[in-house]
Design an enzyme around this catalytic site. Structure first.
Site, PDB file in Angstrom:
ATOM      1  N   GLU A  66      -9.627  -0.170  24.162  1.00  0.00           N
ATOM      2  CA  GLU A  66      -8.269   0.273  24.478  1.00  0.00           C
ATOM      3  C   GLU A  66      -7.271  -0.854  24.203  1.00  0.00           C
ATOM      4  O   GLU A  66      -7.184  -1.816  24.959  1.00  0.00           O
ATOM      5  CB  GLU A  66      -8.181   0.704  25.944  1.00  0.00           C
ATOM      6  CG  GLU A  66      -9.238   1.700  26.375  1.00  0.00           C
ATOM      7  CD  GLU A  66      -9.495   1.638  27.864  1.00  0.00           C
ATOM      8  OE1 GLU A  66      -8.519   1.782  28.640  1.00  0.00           O
ATOM      9  OE2 GLU A  66     -10.657   1.425  28.270  1.00  0.00           O
ATOM     10  N   ASP A  94     -15.795  -4.153  31.727  1.00  0.00           N
ATOM     11  CA  ASP A  94     -14.556  -3.406  31.948  1.00  0.00           C
ATOM     12  C   ASP A  94     -13.463  -4.456  32.080  1.00  0.00           C
ATOM     13  O   ASP A  94     -12.885  -4.648  33.143  1.00  0.00           O
ATOM     14  CB  ASP A  94     -14.659  -2.519  33.193  1.00  0.00           C
ATOM     15  CG  ASP A  94     -13.530  -1.499  33.280  1.00  0.00           C
ATOM     16  OD1 ASP A  94     -12.686  -1.456  32.359  1.00  0.00           O
ATOM     17  OD2 ASP A  94     -13.474  -0.742  34.274  1.00  0.00           O
ATOM     18  N   HIS A 120      -7.594   6.459  24.816  1.00  0.00           N
ATOM     19  CA  HIS A 120      -8.785   6.163  25.621  1.00  0.00           C
ATOM     20  C   HIS A 120     -10.034   6.833  25.043  1.00  0.00           C
ATOM     21  O   HIS A 120     -10.846   7.389  25.775  1.00  0.00           O
ATOM     22  CB  HIS A 120      -8.566   6.608  27.062  1.00  0.00           C
ATOM     23  CG  HIS A 120      -9.369   5.844  28.078  1.00  0.00           C
ATOM     24  ND1 HIS A 120     -10.739   5.925  28.135  1.00  0.00           N
ATOM     25  CD2 HIS A 120      -8.994   4.996  29.063  1.00  0.00           C
ATOM     26  CE1 HIS A 120     -11.175   5.174  29.134  1.00  0.00           C
ATOM     27  NE2 HIS A 120     -10.133   4.579  29.702  1.00  0.00           N
ATOM     28  N   HIS A 164      -4.016   4.084  35.095  1.00  0.00           N
ATOM     29  CA  HIS A 164      -3.713   4.964  33.962  1.00  0.00           C
ATOM     30  C   HIS A 164      -2.597   5.970  34.247  1.00  0.00           C
ATOM     31  O   HIS A 164      -2.660   7.120  33.830  1.00  0.00           O
ATOM     32  CB  HIS A 164      -4.971   5.698  33.520  1.00  0.00           C
ATOM     33  CG  HIS A 164      -6.014   4.823  32.892  1.00  0.00           C
ATOM     34  ND1 HIS A 164      -5.706   3.644  32.237  1.00  0.00           N
ATOM     35  CD2 HIS A 164      -7.372   4.951  32.821  1.00  0.00           C
ATOM     36  CE1 HIS A 164      -6.829   3.100  31.788  1.00  0.00           C
ATOM     37  NE2 HIS A 164      -7.844   3.856  32.128  1.00  0.00           N
TER      38      HIS A 164
END
Length: 323
Positions: free
Chosen positions: A288, A230, A173, A103
């Site tokens: 996202e 994830d 996010h 990120h």
């Protein structure tokens, strides 16, 4: 409408802006471009905040890890080993998610104070990311415009230009909990994705694009999201010039519905299994929109490269309703 939200340790003020339209109220911070809250009605007309956030600035400074509601960049998601090649040069980034970069690095866009100016039904956030910031090449002039449309949908429009070859991958996010409290584990998810990118032990894509058929990654028909995700999903539509609806999240208890439309080719489903105090695992679901993780090291993935004379553009729309 804006108000002082707090002050950073170096004395920089942080402001909060409020947007309202069609029964939806959104609060946005100049720090990190954070979406602090999104208030929408349920099937009975009762309004609640459906994204996770902190009540004060100290919450975001003390708990930066979850990236709650933040504008993430220069590169959303992971870059393997914190390194990538570009035009014969290998660039090194912070390994803030060892052994990877995550990120945008130690102090990515989520930890910067953005310039904010009102636009019709929204805000335009902008900043200049200098050459070498967090190891990324090129001076990046970047903007993110947040607006509420006539239906109350929250629209994100990103643009960026550079003076040298670089890579860009921006997203929001936010963690959604359509019930407004408690767990989001009972939410039902639909994704228009026939493939996903499996990952190794460090959550880096292996390079293959696997069929979701017969696996727990098949959300082509709505079912409970549960836990243990994830992962990046490969959207069937690919890159598109305008946002196309690719996801729906539904809370049977409240009747609230979230739809996601995007120009992006991928979406990261994160079921927040690692959230900690003051939240708990599963309290929210992050959707996202993005290009794929580790694309700078994967020439066969959709490119995230940006060169002088080009303009990076990306749009995502989060729509709200109830049934």
């Amino acid at each position: 409408m804006s108000e002082l939200f707090g002050t950073l340790p170096d004395g920089t003020p942080v402001h909060r802006w409020t947007l309202e339209r069609a029964g939806v109220r959104v609060r946005v911070l100049s720090y990190g471009g954070i979406v602090q809250s999104v208030e929408v009605p349920d099937r009975a007309g009762q309004t609640a905040n459906v994204v996770l956030g902190f009540a004060d600035l100290d919450g975001y400074l003390t708990h930066p890890g979850p990236y709650l509601g933040a504008l993430v960049g220069r590169y959303a998601n992971r870059i393997a080993g914190g390194r990538f090649p570009l035009e014969g040069v290998t660039y090194s980034l912070a390994q803030n998610n060892p052994p990877n970069s995550l990120h945008g690095g130690e102090r990515g866009f989520d930890k910067r104070v953005w310039d904010v100016e009102p636009v019709e039904h929204g805000l335009r956030l902008s900043r200049v990311s200098p050459h070498g910031e967090e190891g990324f090449p090129g001076r990046l002039d970047v903007s993110a415009t947040y607006t509420l449309d006539a239906s109350g949908a929250l629209c994100f429009a990103y643009e960026a230009t550079t003076d040298a070859p670089t890579v860009v991958n921006l997203t929001n996010h936010s963690y959604f909990n359509l019930s407004g409290s408690g767990t989001a584990a009972g939410h039902e998810l639909r994704l228009a994705a026939s493939r996903f990118t499996p990952v190794d032990a460090d959550l880096i894509p292996t390079g293959s694009l696997d069929d979701v058929t017969g696996t727990r990654f098949d959300f082509r028909e709505p079912r409970k999201a549960g836990a243990g995700y994830d992962h990046n999903f490969v959207l069937d539509k690919g890159v598109t010039p305008a946002p196309v609806e690719i996801a729906e999240l539904y809370d049977p208890a409240s009747g609230r519905v979230l739809t996601v439309a995007t120009t992006e080719p991928g979406i990261q489903l994160y079921t927040a299994d690692h959230l900690d105090d003051p939240f708990a695992p599963g309290d929210g679901i992050a959707l996202e929109t993005q290009h794929f993780p580790d694309s700078p090291n994967r020439p066969d993935f959709p490119s995230t490269e940006l060169r002088p004379g080009q303009t990076y553009r990306s749009e995502t729309v989060y729509g709200f309703s109830a049934r």
